[in-house]
Design a protein around this motif. Structure first.
Motif, PDB file in Angstrom:
ATOM      1  N   THR A   1       3.236 -12.444   0.678  1.00 37.24           N
ATOM      2  CA  THR A   1       2.565 -13.490   1.443  1.00 37.24           C
ATOM      3  C   THR A   1       2.164 -12.881   2.780  1.00 37.24           C
ATOM      4  O   THR A   1       2.999 -12.357   3.508  1.00 37.24           O
ATOM      5  N   TYR A   2       0.877 -12.953   3.061  1.00 39.16           N
ATOM      6  CA  TYR A   2       0.336 -12.391   4.300  1.00 39.16           C
ATOM      7  C   TYR A   2      -0.548 -13.448   4.938  1.00 39.16           C
ATOM      8  O   TYR A   2      -1.469 -13.954   4.300  1.00 39.16           O
ATOM      9  N   GLN A   3      -0.236 -13.793   6.167  1.00 40.83           N
ATOM     10  CA  GLN A   3      -0.966 -14.822   6.901  1.00 40.83           C
ATOM     11  C   GLN A   3      -1.083 -16.106   6.092  1.00 40.83           C
ATOM     12  O   GLN A   3      -2.134 -16.731   6.015  1.00 40.83           O
ATOM     13  N   GLY A   4       0.033 -16.465   5.447  1.00 42.68           N
ATOM     14  CA  GLY A   4       0.119 -17.726   4.716  1.00 42.68           C
ATOM     15  C   GLY A   4      -0.496 -17.742   3.331  1.00 42.68           C
ATOM     16  O   GLY A   4      -0.487 -18.775   2.665  1.00 42.68           O
ATOM     17  N   ARG A   5      -1.015 -16.608   2.869  1.00 42.29           N
ATOM     18  CA  ARG A   5      -1.639 -16.568   1.538  1.00 42.29           C
ATOM     19  C   ARG A   5      -1.027 -15.476   0.682  1.00 42.29           C
ATOM     20  O   ARG A   5      -0.580 -14.453   1.188  1.00 42.29           O
ATOM     21  N   ARG A   6      -1.040 -15.686  -0.647  1.00 46.22           N
ATOM     22  CA  ARG A   6      -0.615 -14.656  -1.587  1.00 46.22           C
ATOM     23  C   ARG A   6      -1.633 -13.542  -1.558  1.00 46.22           C
ATOM     24  O   ARG A   6      -2.840 -13.774  -1.700  1.00 46.22           O
ATOM     25  N   GLN A   7      -1.158 -12.329  -1.332  1.00 39.92           N
ATOM     26  CA  GLN A   7      -2.021 -11.161  -1.238  1.00 39.92           C
ATOM     27  C   GLN A   7      -1.354 -10.000  -1.974  1.00 39.92           C
ATOM     28  O   GLN A   7      -0.249 -10.147  -2.502  1.00 39.92           O
ATOM     29  N   LYS A   8      -2.003  -8.862  -1.953  1.00 42.42           N
ATOM     30  CA  LYS A   8      -1.426  -7.622  -2.466  1.00 42.42           C
ATOM     31  C   LYS A   8      -1.459  -6.581  -1.345  1.00 42.42           C
ATOM     32  O   LYS A   8      -2.468  -6.429  -0.667  1.00 42.42           O
ATOM     33  N   PHE A   9      -0.335  -5.901  -1.196  1.00 39.82           N
ATOM     34  CA  PHE A   9      -0.233  -4.813  -0.228  1.00 39.82           C
ATOM     35  C   PHE A   9      -0.351  -3.513  -1.020  1.00 39.82           C
ATOM     36  O   PHE A   9       0.331  -3.332  -2.032  1.00 39.82           O
ATOM     37  N   VAL A  10      -1.199  -2.609  -0.566  1.00 39.79           N
ATOM     38  CA  VAL A  10      -1.490  -1.384  -1.312  1.00 39.79           C
ATOM     39  C   VAL A  10      -1.221  -0.168  -0.434  1.00 39.79           C
ATOM     40  O   VAL A  10      -1.672  -0.112   0.706  1.00 39.79           O
ATOM     41  N   THR A  11      -0.495   0.791  -0.985  1.00 37.69           N
ATOM     42  CA  THR A  11      -0.279   2.067  -0.315  1.00 37.69           C
ATOM     43  C   THR A  11      -0.815   3.181  -1.205  1.00 37.69           C
ATOM     44  O   THR A  11      -0.508   3.231  -2.401  1.00 37.69           O
ATOM     45  N   LEU A  12      -1.606   4.058  -0.615  1.00 34.24           N
ATOM     46  CA  LEU A  12      -2.132   5.234  -1.303  1.00 34.24           C
ATOM     47  C   LEU A  12      -1.603   6.458  -0.587  1.00 34.24           C
ATOM     48  O   LEU A  12      -1.679   6.552   0.639  1.00 34.24           O
ATOM     49  N   VAL A  13      -1.030   7.382  -1.337  1.00 39.06           N
ATOM     50  CA  VAL A  13      -0.579   8.658  -0.768  1.00 39.06           C
ATOM     51  C   VAL A  13      -1.311   9.775  -1.510  1.00 39.06           C
ATOM     52  O   VAL A  13      -1.429   9.746  -2.736  1.00 39.06           O
ATOM     53  N   ASP A  14      -1.847  10.711  -0.735  1.00 35.19           N
ATOM     54  CA  ASP A  14      -2.636  11.804  -1.291  1.00 35.19           C
ATOM     55  C   ASP A  14      -2.126  13.105  -0.678  1.00 35.19           C
ATOM     56  O   ASP A  14      -2.094  13.263   0.534  1.00 35.19           O
ATOM     57  N   LEU A  15      -1.701  14.020  -1.533  1.00 38.61           N
ATOM     58  CA  LEU A  15      -1.274  15.343  -1.062  1.00 38.61           C
ATOM     59  C   LEU A  15      -2.541  16.172  -0.942  1.00 38.61           C
ATOM     60  O   LEU A  15      -3.062  16.673  -1.928  1.00 38.61           O
ATOM     61  N   THR A  16      -3.043  16.283   0.264  1.00 33.41           N
ATOM     62  CA  THR A  16      -4.360  16.844   0.506  1.00 33.41           C
ATOM     63  C   THR A  16      -4.413  18.362   0.495  1.00 33.41           C
ATOM     64  O   THR A  16      -5.482  18.946   0.491  1.00 33.41           O
ATOM     65  N   SER A  17      -3.288  19.012   0.480  1.00 30.16           N
ATOM     66  CA  SER A  17      -3.238  20.468   0.517  1.00 30.16           C
ATOM     67  C   SER A  17      -3.733  21.064  -0.802  1.00 30.16           C
ATOM     68  O   SER A  17      -3.575  20.480  -1.867  1.00 30.16           O
ATOM     69  N   ASN A  18      -4.328  22.250  -0.710  1.00 31.75           N
ATOM     70  CA  ASN A  18      -4.704  22.979  -1.930  1.00 31.75           C
ATOM     71  C   ASN A  18      -3.476  23.514  -2.658  1.00 31.75           C
ATOM     72  O   ASN A  18      -3.563  23.898  -3.816  1.00 31.75           O
ATOM     73  N   HIS A  19      -2.355  23.549  -1.952  1.00 37.37           N
ATOM     74  CA  HIS A  19      -1.107  24.032  -2.531  1.00 37.37           C
ATOM     75  C   HIS A  19      -0.010  23.001  -2.262  1.00 37.37           C
ATOM     76  O   HIS A  19       0.871  23.227  -1.438  1.00 37.37           O
ATOM     77  N   PRO A  20      -0.072  21.847  -2.959  1.00 36.86           N
ATOM     78  CA  PRO A  20       0.906  20.792  -2.678  1.00 36.86           C
ATOM     79  C   PRO A  20       2.317  21.222  -3.059  1.00 36.86           C
ATOM     80  O   PRO A  20       2.511  22.086  -3.916  1.00 36.86           O
ATOM     81  N   VAL A  21       3.266  20.619  -2.390  1.00 39.09           N
ATOM     82  CA  VAL A  21       4.671  20.881  -2.668  1.00 39.09           C
ATOM     83  C   VAL A  21       5.344  19.566  -3.029  1.00 39.09           C
ATOM     84  O   VAL A  21       4.848  18.512  -2.644  1.00 39.09           O
ATOM     85  N   PRO A  22       6.431  19.632  -3.777  1.00 46.26           N
ATOM     86  CA  PRO A  22       7.023  20.794  -4.430  1.00 46.26           C
ATOM     87  C   PRO A  22       6.039  21.471  -5.394  1.00 46.26           C
ATOM     88  O   PRO A  22       5.112  20.854  -5.885  1.00 46.26           O
ATOM     89  N   LYS A  23       6.288  22.740  -5.647  1.00 46.27           N
ATOM     90  CA  LYS A  23       5.387  23.528  -6.489  1.00 46.27           C
ATOM     91  C   LYS A  23       5.335  23.026  -7.930  1.00 46.27           C
ATOM     92  O   LYS A  23       4.267  22.953  -8.517  1.00 46.27           O
ATOM     93  N   ARG A  24       6.495  22.701  -8.499  1.00 46.19           N
ATOM     94  CA  ARG A  24       6.526  22.194  -9.881  1.00 46.19           C
ATOM     95  C   ARG A  24       5.994  20.763  -9.909  1.00 46.19           C
ATOM     96  O   ARG A  24       6.446  19.900  -9.159  1.00 46.19           O
TER      97      ARG A  24
END
Length: 158
Positions: free
Chosen positions: A108-131
């Protein structure tokens, strides 16, 4: 954290210049350093907990959308680019990919049913952990810790 992991520093600092402090907060949301640490590469310092050695390593964005929107469908192209998105048990809906993920919580956000969304992006060309399996597990753990605290911080109540 196999290999040559960075050291989690205490507030007094570290003795080696090869280490940096993994922040407890990300984008104004306190989650503790433990969920974020596996996603960051070795380096000398972090800035805003998403950059290491002045190179962006982790990009996190979140926001509120209407209850009818399907955030996973909206992020379909981004998730495909991140590689092999799979459903995950985080929030009310989530997908974890090889280099990122999205998590959704109904609230509930500002009195209405809503959806909260989180996006995470590993932007590195060599993301970790390696596996990839370890990285996916770390992403899921991070989203599980981050999503409810981010929702609370932004005033989106379960």
């Amino acid at each position: 954290m196999g290999g040559s992991p960075h050291t989690l520093c205490v507030p007094a600092g570290c003795s080696s210049s090869d280490d940096y402090t993994v922040p407890d907060a990300l984008c104004g949301v306190t989650v503790g350093s433990e969920p974020l640490a596996p996603l960051l590469p070795d380096g000398e310092k972090s800035v805003c907990s998403v950059s290491v050695d002045k190179k962006q390593a982790v990009y996190v964005t979140d926001g509120v959308t209407d209850a009818e929107t399907d955030p996973v469908a909206v992020q379909r192209d981004a998730l495909a680019r991140m590689g092999n998105p799979q459903k995950a048990a985080v929030g009310d809906d989530a997908r974890i990919a090889d280099q990122g993920g999205v998590a959704v919580g109904v609230c509930t956000y500002q009195g209405r049913r809503q959806k909260f969304v989180t996006l995470v992006d590993l932007t590195s060309n060599h993301p970790v952990p390696k596996r990839t399996a370890d990285r996916r597990k770390a992403l899921e753990s991070f989203l599980r810790a981050y999503l409810p605290k981010a929702m609370e911080a932004k005033g989106c109540r379960k």
